[in-house]
Design an enzyme around this catalytic site. Sequence first.
Site, mmCIF file in Angstrom:
data_model
loop_
_atom_site.group_PDB
_atom_site.id
_atom_site.type_symbol
_atom_site.label_atom_id
_atom_site.label_comp_id
_atom_site.label_asym_id
_atom_site.label_seq_id
_atom_site.Cartn_x
_atom_site.Cartn_y
_atom_site.Cartn_z
ATOM 1 N N HIS A 1 2.845 2.066 -11.949
ATOM 2 C CA HIS A 1 1.467 1.950 -11.446
ATOM 3 C C HIS A 1 0.761 3.306 -11.622
ATOM 4 O O HIS A 1 0.471 3.999 -10.651
ATOM 5 C CB HIS A 1 1.494 1.531 -9.978
ATOM 6 C CG HIS A 1 0.192 0.998 -9.469
ATOM 7 N ND1 HIS A 1 -0.917 0.823 -10.266
ATOM 8 C CD2 HIS A 1 -0.186 0.592 -8.221
ATOM 9 C CE1 HIS A 1 -1.907 0.343 -9.531
ATOM 10 N NE2 HIS A 1 -1.485 0.189 -8.300
ATOM 11 N N GLN B 1 -2.686 4.381 -9.919
ATOM 12 C CA GLN B 1 -2.525 4.712 -8.503
ATOM 13 C C GLN B 1 -2.052 6.155 -8.340
ATOM 14 O O GLN B 1 -2.600 6.910 -7.537
ATOM 15 C CB GLN B 1 -1.516 3.751 -7.865
ATOM 16 C CG GLN B 1 -1.237 4.048 -6.401
ATOM 17 C CD GLN B 1 -2.430 3.775 -5.509
ATOM 18 O OE1 GLN B 1 -2.985 2.691 -5.543
ATOM 19 N NE2 GLN B 1 -2.840 4.745 -4.703
ATOM 20 N N ARG C 1 -3.161 -6.001 -15.383
ATOM 21 C CA ARG C 1 -2.160 -5.997 -14.297
ATOM 22 C C ARG C 1 -1.201 -7.136 -14.586
ATOM 23 O O ARG C 1 -1.610 -8.300 -14.596
ATOM 24 C CB ARG C 1 -2.833 -6.168 -12.942
ATOM 25 C CG ARG C 1 -1.842 -6.512 -11.843
ATOM 26 C CD ARG C 1 -2.410 -6.347 -10.459
ATOM 27 N NE ARG C 1 -2.554 -4.945 -10.133
ATOM 28 C CZ ARG C 1 -2.721 -4.471 -8.894
ATOM 29 N NH1 ARG C 1 -2.792 -5.293 -7.878
ATOM 30 N NH2 ARG C 1 -2.831 -3.176 -8.683
ATOM 31 N N CYS D 1 -0.044 3.390 -1.045
ATOM 32 C CA CYS D 1 -0.943 2.864 -2.083
ATOM 33 C C CYS D 1 -1.777 1.693 -1.571
ATOM 34 O O CYS D 1 -2.830 1.404 -2.135
ATOM 35 C CB CYS D 1 -0.141 2.455 -3.306
ATOM 36 S SG CYS D 1 1.179 1.275 -2.958
ATOM 37 N N ASP E 1 5.505 2.399 0.406
ATOM 38 C CA ASP E 1 4.927 1.203 -0.208
ATOM 39 C C ASP E 1 5.638 0.001 0.410
ATOM 40 O O ASP E 1 6.673 0.158 1.066
ATOM 41 C CB ASP E 1 5.131 1.266 -1.737
ATOM 42 C CG ASP E 1 4.532 0.069 -2.489
ATOM 43 O OD1 ASP E 1 3.650 -0.617 -1.918
ATOM 44 O OD2 ASP E 1 4.950 -0.172 -3.641
ATOM 45 N N ARG F 1 -9.055 6.086 -6.230
ATOM 46 C CA ARG F 1 -8.792 5.187 -7.357
ATOM 47 C C ARG F 1 -10.035 5.131 -8.249
ATOM 48 O O ARG F 1 -9.945 5.162 -9.475
ATOM 49 C CB ARG F 1 -8.452 3.772 -6.851
ATOM 50 C CG ARG F 1 -7.130 3.636 -6.123
ATOM 51 C CD ARG F 1 -5.952 3.859 -7.048
ATOM 52 N NE ARG F 1 -5.953 2.920 -8.153
ATOM 53 C CZ ARG F 1 -5.485 1.667 -8.113
ATOM 54 N NH1 ARG F 1 -4.943 1.215 -6.999
ATOM 55 N NH2 ARG F 1 -5.511 0.888 -9.182
HETATM 56 N N1 NVA Z 1 4.759 -2.165 -5.291
HETATM 57 C C1 NVA Z 1 3.567 -2.922 -5.001
HETATM 58 C C2 NVA Z 1 2.361 -2.083 -5.248
HETATM 59 C C3 NVA Z 1 1.056 -2.766 -4.925
HETATM 60 C C4 NVA Z 1 -0.143 -1.917 -5.218
HETATM 61 C C5 NVA Z 1 3.561 -4.184 -5.847
HETATM 62 O O1 NVA Z 1 3.896 -4.114 -7.028
HETATM 63 O O2 NVA Z 1 3.219 -5.249 -5.318
HETATM 64 N N1 CP Z 2 -2.979 -0.113 -4.564
HETATM 65 C C1 CP Z 2 -3.398 -1.142 -5.324
HETATM 66 O O1 CP Z 2 -3.190 -1.207 -6.528
HETATM 67 O O2 CP Z 2 -4.091 -2.085 -4.632
HETATM 68 P P1 CP Z 2 -4.503 -3.533 -5.158
HETATM 69 O O3 CP Z 2 -3.219 -4.328 -5.318
HETATM 70 O O4 CP Z 2 -5.381 -4.069 -4.074
HETATM 71 O O5 CP Z 2 -5.217 -3.403 -6.469
#
Ligand code: NVA
Ligand code: CP
Length: 314
Positions: free
Chosen positions: A128, A131, A101, A271, A231, A299
Amino acid sequence: MTRHFLSVADLTPAKARELLTLAHDIKVHPEAYRQALSGQTLGMIFQKSSTRTRVSFEVGMYQLGGHALFLSSQDIQIGRGETIADTAQVLSRYLDAIMARVFGHDILEDLAAHGSIPVVNGLSDLLHPCQTMADALTLAETWSPAGGFDPNALAGKTLVYVGDGNNMAHSLLYTGAVFGMNVTVVAPRGYWPDLGVMDRARAIAAETGAVLAVTDDTVAGVVGADCIYTDVWASMGQEEEAAQRLRDFAGFQVDSAMMGRANTGAVFMHCLPAHRGEEVSAEVCDGPQSIIFDEAENRLHAQKAILVDLMQKR
Ligand code: NVA
Ligand code: CP
């Protein structure tokens, strides 16, 4: 050649359906996969926070007979400037796969280019994909004929994403394109999806029949939706823009009035994590049309399929 899972756009429609079918089988028959990745280790690099991704990957590896290592980027030498190329080569000597990540999507591409093991995208600023494979599983379950599971159930349906044209919007566009599901992004001007992503998604959609659109019209844009998705307005790394974004996204909240303009039986997805009162009203987020926790559960199953597909020795 080592295969990776960096973007849904890299999957053929047939491969994407195969992965969903595998995810469904793993969900229904978890015991059949208890030793699928026996003795294998997944390294999980995190530059950003996570609840779902971290826990579902770690539990998923355990349930497949393998092991997962949590590697905060602050605790490994990446945080002190060791190159991605060296990190990738060293980790390839110990691990069987890497999930990461990251902020810049190029970090994932560097890990993939310099390592010799599969790399899985656990979220980048651009995409992502884990997801949205879980989302596709959830929607295929929702729309399949009673008692069955059919990944083709997504084709011809309409998902409307209301919010920032961010990593989620991009991956939903690719996922819709690959599965033949129409995707409309409803966002204020200035927050529309990346043009390069739109072009690539449209090229895929031309083959599958999906209709992709972008608009700032929160009324006409949601008409015909079978799913409304949102989101956060400020993603991880955009915390300093949060106040400005709160102003710019005024009027883009998914509320009961907006759900009322969607098709009868439409579902609400997010998400997570969610900010009730911002991008979604509490009434919708916790209401009868919301399937957010089924989505979060998936997930686990979708990622187990991705891991088995990339890592299982045949
Ligand atoms: N768009 C959000 C998704 C989190 C799962 C982010 O990148 O923080
Ligand atoms: N939706 C998602 O990726 O959640 P987290 O940021 O908690 O991993």
